[in-house]
Design a protein around this motif. Structure first.
Motif, PDB file in Angstrom:
ATOM      1  N   LEU A 155      -7.588  -5.380  -5.921  1.00  0.00           N
ATOM      2  CA  LEU A 155      -7.835  -6.685  -6.556  1.00  0.00           C
ATOM      3  C   LEU A 155      -6.548  -7.252  -7.154  1.00  0.00           C
ATOM      4  CD1 LEU A 155     -11.302  -6.011  -8.183  1.00  0.00           C
ATOM      5  CD2 LEU A 155     -10.778  -7.763  -6.465  1.00  0.00           C
ATOM      6  N   LEU A 156      -5.621  -6.372  -7.472  1.00  0.00           N
ATOM      7  CA  LEU A 156      -4.331  -6.828  -7.981  1.00  0.00           C
ATOM      8  C   LEU A 156      -3.338  -7.079  -6.845  1.00  0.00           C
ATOM      9  CD1 LEU A 156      -4.226  -4.605 -11.149  1.00  0.00           C
ATOM     10  CD2 LEU A 156      -3.889  -7.082 -11.156  1.00  0.00           C
ATOM     11  N   GLY A 157      -3.857  -7.139  -5.641  1.00  0.00           N
ATOM     12  CA  GLY A 157      -3.030  -7.564  -4.512  1.00  0.00           C
ATOM     13  C   GLY A 157      -2.189  -6.473  -3.890  1.00  0.00           C
ATOM     14  N   ALA A 158      -2.423  -5.208  -4.264  1.00  0.00           N
ATOM     15  CA  ALA A 158      -1.648  -4.130  -3.639  1.00  0.00           C
ATOM     16  C   ALA A 158      -2.283  -3.804  -2.294  1.00  0.00           C
ATOM     17  CB  ALA A 158      -1.639  -2.896  -4.538  1.00  0.00           C
ATOM     18  N   PRO A 159      -1.502  -3.756  -1.225  1.00  0.00           N
ATOM     19  CA  PRO A 159      -2.106  -3.501   0.088  1.00  0.00           C
ATOM     20  C   PRO A 159      -2.647  -2.075   0.195  1.00  0.00           C
ATOM     21  CG  PRO A 159       0.293  -3.718   0.254  1.00  0.00           C
ATOM     22  CD  PRO A 159      -0.063  -4.001  -1.172  1.00  0.00           C
ATOM     23  N   PRO A 160      -3.868  -1.919   0.702  1.00  0.00           N
ATOM     24  CA  PRO A 160      -4.412  -0.572   0.887  1.00  0.00           C
ATOM     25  C   PRO A 160      -3.660   0.170   1.993  1.00  0.00           C
ATOM     26  CG  PRO A 160      -5.942  -2.232   1.727  1.00  0.00           C
ATOM     27  CD  PRO A 160      -4.810  -2.975   1.101  1.00  0.00           C
ATOM     28  N   VAL A 161      -3.616   1.477   1.864  1.00  0.00           N
ATOM     29  CA  VAL A 161      -2.935   2.313   2.846  1.00  0.00           C
ATOM     30  C   VAL A 161      -3.976   3.186   3.514  1.00  0.00           C
ATOM     31  CG1 VAL A 161      -1.352   4.270   3.084  1.00  0.00           C
ATOM     32  CG2 VAL A 161      -0.797   2.399   1.518  1.00  0.00           C
ATOM     33  N   PHE A 162      -3.898   3.290   4.823  1.00  0.00           N
ATOM     34  CA  PHE A 162      -4.830   4.165   5.526  1.00  0.00           C
ATOM     35  C   PHE A 162      -4.063   5.234   6.275  1.00  0.00           C
ATOM     36  CE2 PHE A 162      -7.130   0.167   5.156  1.00  0.00           C
ATOM     37  CZ  PHE A 162      -8.264   0.620   4.521  1.00  0.00           C
ATOM     38  N   ARG A 163      -4.513   6.468   6.120  1.00  0.00           N
ATOM     39  CA  ARG A 163      -3.952   7.528   6.948  1.00  0.00           C
ATOM     40  C   ARG A 163      -5.089   8.154   7.727  1.00  0.00           C
ATOM     41  NH1 ARG A 163       0.750  10.847   3.777  1.00  0.00           N
ATOM     42  NH2 ARG A 163       2.037   9.024   3.329  1.00  0.00           N
ATOM     43  N   ARG A 164      -4.768   8.553   8.922  1.00  0.00           N
ATOM     44  CA  ARG A 164      -5.810   9.110   9.759  1.00  0.00           C
ATOM     45  C   ARG A 164      -6.298  10.438   9.171  1.00  0.00           C
ATOM     46  NH1 ARG A 164      -3.994  10.057  15.656  1.00  0.00           N
ATOM     47  NH2 ARG A 164      -3.281   7.940  15.301  1.00  0.00           N
ATOM     48  N   TYR A 182      -1.550   7.588  -4.049  1.00  0.00           N
ATOM     49  CA  TYR A 182      -2.863   8.134  -3.669  1.00  0.00           C
ATOM     50  C   TYR A 182      -3.623   8.547  -4.921  1.00  0.00           C
ATOM     51  CZ  TYR A 182      -1.282   8.230   1.110  1.00  0.00           C
ATOM     52  OH  TYR A 182      -0.845   7.843   2.340  1.00  0.00           O
ATOM     53  N   TRP A 183      -4.927   8.320  -4.901  1.00  0.00           N
ATOM     54  CA  TRP A 183      -5.731   8.760  -6.023  1.00  0.00           C
ATOM     55  C   TRP A 183      -6.764   9.775  -5.544  1.00  0.00           C
ATOM     56  CZ3 TRP A 183      -4.790   3.300  -5.878  1.00  0.00           C
ATOM     57  CH2 TRP A 183      -4.036   2.814  -6.955  1.00  0.00           C
ATOM     58  N   SER A 184      -6.973  10.798  -6.336  1.00  0.00           N
ATOM     59  CA  SER A 184      -8.098  11.678  -6.043  1.00  0.00           C
ATOM     60  C   SER A 184      -8.845  11.960  -7.342  1.00  0.00           C
ATOM     61  CB  SER A 184      -7.620  12.984  -5.399  1.00  0.00           C
ATOM     62  OG  SER A 184      -6.834  13.699  -6.319  1.00  0.00           O
ATOM     63  N   ASP A 185     -10.116  12.285  -7.199  1.00  0.00           N
ATOM     64  CA  ASP A 185     -10.916  12.584  -8.382  1.00  0.00           C
ATOM     65  C   ASP A 185     -10.438  13.898  -8.987  1.00  0.00           C
ATOM     66  OD1 ASP A 185     -12.481  10.321  -8.099  1.00  0.00           O
ATOM     67  OD2 ASP A 185     -13.879  11.319  -6.731  1.00  0.00           O
ATOM     68  N   ALA A 186     -10.238  13.883 -10.297  1.00  0.00           N
ATOM     69  CA  ALA A 186      -9.720  15.083 -10.970  1.00  0.00           C
ATOM     70  C   ALA A 186     -10.716  16.226 -10.814  1.00  0.00           C
ATOM     71  CB  ALA A 186      -9.473  14.778 -12.448  1.00  0.00           C
ATOM     72  N   SER A 230      -8.538   2.569  -6.888  1.00  0.00           N
ATOM     73  CA  SER A 230      -8.056   1.853  -5.706  1.00  0.00           C
ATOM     74  C   SER A 230      -8.660   0.463  -5.632  1.00  0.00           C
ATOM     75  CB  SER A 230      -8.312   2.652  -4.429  1.00  0.00           C
ATOM     76  OG  SER A 230      -9.687   2.713  -4.160  1.00  0.00           O
ATOM     77  N   ALA A 231      -9.897   0.299  -6.099  1.00  0.00           N
ATOM     78  CA  ALA A 231     -10.491  -1.045  -6.100  1.00  0.00           C
ATOM     79  C   ALA A 231      -9.674  -1.969  -7.001  1.00  0.00           C
ATOM     80  CB  ALA A 231     -11.940  -0.985  -6.584  1.00  0.00           C
ATOM     81  N   ARG A 232      -9.263  -1.447  -8.153  1.00  0.00           N
ATOM     82  CA  ARG A 232      -8.440  -2.248  -9.064  1.00  0.00           C
ATOM     83  C   ARG A 232      -7.103  -2.620  -8.401  1.00  0.00           C
ATOM     84  NH1 ARG A 232      -7.565  -3.146 -14.669  1.00  0.00           N
ATOM     85  NH2 ARG A 232      -5.349  -3.329 -15.115  1.00  0.00           N
ATOM     86  N   VAL A 273      -1.440  -1.758 -12.190  1.00  0.00           N
ATOM     87  CA  VAL A 273      -2.214  -0.950 -11.244  1.00  0.00           C
ATOM     88  C   VAL A 273      -2.327   0.500 -11.718  1.00  0.00           C
ATOM     89  CG1 VAL A 273      -2.345  -0.133  -8.855  1.00  0.00           C
ATOM     90  CG2 VAL A 273      -1.561  -2.464  -9.326  1.00  0.00           C
ATOM     91  N   LEU A 274      -1.236   1.044 -12.236  1.00  0.00           N
ATOM     92  CA  LEU A 274      -1.249   2.459 -12.631  1.00  0.00           C
ATOM     93  C   LEU A 274      -1.595   2.648 -14.099  1.00  0.00           C
ATOM     94  CD1 LEU A 274       1.906   3.727 -10.693  1.00  0.00           C
ATOM     95  CD2 LEU A 274      -0.452   3.473  -9.887  1.00  0.00           C
ATOM     96  N   GLY A 275      -1.657   1.554 -14.856  1.00  0.00           N
ATOM     97  CA  GLY A 275      -2.051   1.658 -16.259  1.00  0.00           C
ATOM     98  C   GLY A 275      -1.003   2.344 -17.130  1.00  0.00           C
ATOM     99  N   LEU A 276       0.275   2.248 -16.737  1.00  0.00           N
ATOM    100  CA  LEU A 276       1.336   2.882 -17.515  1.00  0.00           C
ATOM    101  C   LEU A 276       1.918   1.890 -18.515  1.00  0.00           C
ATOM    102  CD1 LEU A 276       3.139   4.756 -14.592  1.00  0.00           C
ATOM    103  CD2 LEU A 276       1.295   5.580 -16.067  1.00  0.00           C
TER     104      LEU A 276
END
Ligand SMILES: O=C(O)c1ccc(O)c(O)c1
Ligand SMILES: [Mg+2]
Length: 597
Positions: free
Chosen positions: A363-372, A392-396, A358-360, A442-445
């Motif tokens: 930095l690439l200008g993608a707006p962060p998303v917040f959910r409650r 969304y990203w989660s640790d594997a 998400s930090a990457r 951003v997704l490295g694809l």
């Protein structure tokens, strides 16, 4: 890396362009002559605006038709140049781009070209102006960067250098390693554009189809390496003539352009030892955690998933959100966002390090998303893709950390065991390139070759982006402009599509009807080498079929619920495609179903 952009990349008037470039974070601009001529603001006002915005005016461009002309024509060129030098004095910029002659050149003589460029440089010197000579790929006599550099050397003036433009070098297939033979001090400017690999005339390709770095097929990282080794330390500027970017929202395009340079600087920083340009590493997805569908009333999706053989995984403890599972495929139905009809709204990816991912992205200008989130709930990191789809990203881990937040699921084994094979996201035409850059940066694809599929209301362009191990395959499609809502779908891979289809049909699932003509054609194509019983069963069940060498692909579609539908796929024998030959039939069938609603 100092960043710059040519005003020709953007839509709108000059002032809007400059404001957007500054807001996007560019250090400087190349001002296109035509943009200034059309502006009501004086050169002094534009100069003051750039100063206030913190933008340097790195170059004024283009000046044309200089070299290889008759003496009479050249006298007029000097008069014309004097007028533009005066404009540049007023703008406060000291570098002018001179393109190799495409129109008026009538004399193929390097000595004459050098003499005329030299005389123009001498006149420029009286204004303290430098000239950067650029070989256009379709120049009449000079169309190769090495040839332009030869002429610059021959003219040998202290204020005459060259401008390198990736498009003109790479479109012709010229070897860029010769750049290292150029004196870096005499490379006055570098313009970058990517482009799709097309087989068309150079002028049209350049004027209509250039792309921002990371969106086409050019090796810009390799090119920048040569430029760096030549000793060039000036700005890297984007010069992207593109029909889409010239008519879409200026601030969005400027931000998109800037993101492409952030990505490129990161990719070149390692080799060139520019630590300040480095981004946190792209995180390769280990798996697709979930796909989320949002809408006001998702009961029809509950029903369809149940008919397909998913089992109910429970309701979220604190939100109006439900989970459906089939093996490793997890679908989340979210009724919290009440304003929307049924859409594919989010994708969850498991990665080694979600915080880095998400930090990457940010930095690439993608707006962060917040959910409650509430006490004890797992907080997922997310950004929004250009089209608004949330990632969304989660640790594997062994299982998603958020899974225990769903309660009351059925414990019965699922009739269907599946995994998300690919996700297909339709985009409006103007967002396609931005989506490709996002998926790559951003997704490295990595992009696969673009496919074009004829549909009933236009050609559908499809670009699959995938991870190295195929865990994530994202198809970015350009929806025909007449389709009301870009359709999206989730393809689920299972071991036995025929059995899964029998199950779904018996459960009453609304599958997409396939016309008999399709199976007649299948028989014509594969009848000689295909099991008769299989062909009959495909026809009876409405399952599509494709073949690549020894690989076979069986796939079936549900009808759409709102803007979403599902596909069940079975890959046999290493089949690696997506059934593209069947897409026209599928699109036609979808159109018929929609018309009868
Ligand atoms: O298409 C052109 O005319 C044009 C003008 C200036 C440039 O720098 C260029 O690369 C192309
Ligand atoms: Mg150029």
């Amino acid at each position: 890396m100092r960043t710059s952009i040519a005003t020709v990349c953007l839509s709108g008037g000059l002032v809007e362009k400059l404001e957007s470039c500054a807001a996007a974070g560019f250090d400087g601009v190349e001002i296109m002559d035509a943009d200034l001529v059309a502006a009501v603001e004086s050169p002094e006002e534009i100069r003051a605006l750039c100063a206030r915005l913190g933008l340097t005016i790195d170059m004024y461009q283009p000046f044309r038709d200089v070299e290889g002309v008759t003496d009479d024509e050249f006298q007029d060129t000097l008069r014309r140049a004097e007028a533009k030098f005066t404009v540049m004095d007023r703008l406060g910029t000291d570098l002018m781009l001179v393109c190799s002659n495409v129109g008026t050149a009538s004399i193929d003589d390097d000595a004459l070209a050098a003499e005329q460029l030299g005389a123009l440089a001498d006149l420029a010197a009286t204004h303290g102006i430098r000239l950067a000579y650029e070989a256009l790929a379709w120049g009449r006599y000079v169309n190769d960067y090495r040839h332009a550099w030869d002429i610059v050397r021959r003219a040998d003036r202290p204020n005459l250098g060259t401008c390198l433009d990736s498009f003109h070098i790479l479109s012709r297939g010229d070897d860029p390693s010769g750049i290292e033979q150029i004196d870096g001090e005499r490379i006055y400017f570098v313009q970058l554009a990517d482009a799709p690999v097309l087989d068309m005339d150079l002028l049209s390709w350049s004027r209509h189809h250039r792309l921002f770095p990371g969106e086409g097929g050019f090796d810009l990282i390799g090119l920048l390496g040569h430029i760096d080794r030549a000793g060039y330390r000036g700005p890297i500027s984007l010069e992207v003539f593109n029909d889409t970017f010239r008519q879409t929202d200026v601030s969005r395009t400027a931000a998109h352009a800037r993101r492409s340079l952030t990505w490129l600087a990161d990719r070149t920083s390692e080799a060139e030892h520019r630590a300040q340009d480095r981004l946190p590493a792209a995180q390769q997805a280990r798996g697709i955690d979930f796909v989320e569908i949002a809408g006001q009333d998702l009961a029809p999706v509950d029903e369809l998933l149940s008919q397909l053989g998913f089992s109910f995984g429970g309701r979220h403890r604190s939100k109006d959100v439900r989970l459906w599972e089939a093996g490793d495929a997890r679908l989340i139905l979210n009724e919290q966002r009440r304003s929307e009809s049924c859409v594919l709204s989010a994708i969850g990816l498991s990665v080694d390090d979600a915080a880095t991912a998400s930090a990457r992205g940010e930095l690439l200008g993608a707006p962060p998303v917040f959910r409650r989130t509430y006490a004890g709930e797992h907080e997922l990191r997310a950004v929004a893709a250009p089209d608004g789809t949330e990632v969304y990203w989660s640790d594997a881990g062994a299982e998603p950390a958020w899974l225990p937040e769903f309660v009351g699921g059925s414990l019965a084994a699922t009739p269907l065991r599946a995994v998300v094979d690919h996700i297909n996201i339709g985009h409006p035409w103007q967002e396609f390139d931005e989506a490709v850059l996002f998926a790559g940066a951003v997704l490295g694809l990595t992009p696969e070759p673009v496919e074009e599929v004829p549909g009933p209301v236009g050609l559908v362009r499809s670009q699959v982006m995938r991870s190295a191990d195929d865990v994530v395959r994202l198809a970015i499609n350009v929806a025909p402009p007449t389709s009301p809502e870009p359709p999206r779908h989730v393809a689920l891979a299972c071991d036995d599509v025929l059995a899964a289809t029998r199950h779904a049909k018996a459960a009453g699932a609304a599958l997409l009807p396939v016309p008999a003509n399709y199976y007649d054609d299948l028989e014509a194509r594969f009848g000689g080498t295909m099991d008769r019983a299989l062909l009959d069963e495909l026809r009876a069940l409405g399952v599509f079929y494709d073949r690549q060498g020894a690989g076979e692909f069986l796939h079936v579609y549900t009808q759409a619920v709102g803007g979403v539908f599902f596909e069940l796929v079975e890959r046999r024998g290493g089949y690696d495609g997506y059934g593209a030959p069947n897409a026209p039939v599928r699109l036609g069938a979808q159109r018929r179903v929609a018309a009868h609603r």
